[in-house]
Motif scaffolding. Structure first.
Motif, PDB file in Angstrom:
ATOM      1  N   SER A 184       0.905   9.691 -14.209  1.00 58.02           N
ATOM      2  CA  SER A 184       2.216   9.449 -13.603  1.00 58.02           C
ATOM      3  C   SER A 184       2.209   9.956 -12.165  1.00 58.02           C
ATOM      4  O   SER A 184       1.315  10.721 -11.768  1.00 58.02           O
TER       5      SER A 184
ATOM      6  N   HIS B  70      -2.186   7.407  -9.074  1.00 58.78           N
ATOM      7  CA  HIS B  70      -1.480   6.735 -10.164  1.00 58.78           C
ATOM      8  C   HIS B  70      -1.146   5.322  -9.675  1.00 58.78           C
ATOM      9  O   HIS B  70      -0.701   5.139  -8.544  1.00 58.78           O
TER      10      HIS B  70
ATOM     11  N   THR C  59       1.264   2.346 -10.277  1.00 58.59           N
ATOM     12  CA  THR C  59       2.487   1.871 -10.903  1.00 58.59           C
ATOM     13  C   THR C  59       2.428   0.352 -10.971  1.00 58.59           C
ATOM     14  O   THR C  59       2.202  -0.301  -9.951  1.00 58.59           O
TER      15      THR C  59
END
Length: 129
Positions: A74, A123, A125
């Motif tokens: 995350s 990370h 997304t």
């Protein structure tokens, strides 16, 4: 856990030719290339099409620090990794942020490990829509 690896080369086109020829049976190919003032930066990929091996010109004299990017689950985890590196007095290269020039949703932070390597927490997304 390893997201991608970056190696510096004295001759990027020769390195690309070497890796694509030698690892052709494994499906290695050039995925993307962009020019910099110091020469090309080339992202190599396997059959999945995601560049995971990056070849770039020598950026720091004759030293060749490795660039190692480790995937985080995350953006918050990227921030936590960065905070822990900073607590250990790691040299900060880039604070956590979105890097749209890499791709939408790319969030990373960069710092040096004790041996001087360029380490990244990243990370990805997924795009909205």
């Amino acid at each position: 856990m390893i997201d991608h690896l970056g190696l510096q080369s004295a001759d990027v086109p020769a390195a690309v030719a070497f890796y694509t020829a030698v690892f052709a049976p494994a499906g290695l190919r050039e995925a993307m290339r962009y020019e910099t003032p110091d020469g090309p930066v080339v992202g190599m990929c396997g059959p999945d099409g995601h560049p995971q091996l990056w070849l770039s010109p020598l950026a720091e004299g004759t030293e060749r620090p490795v660039h190692l990017a480790l995937r985080a689950p995350s953006r918050e985890a990227v921030d936590e990794v960065f905070a822990l590196a900073r607590e250990r007095d790691a040299e900060v290269l880039h604070e956590p942020r979105v890097w749209p020039e890499y791709h939408p949703g790319y969030y990373g932070a960069f710092f040096r490990d004790p041996d001087g390597n360029n380490v990244e927490a990243v990370h990805h997304t997924p795009p909205e829509g």
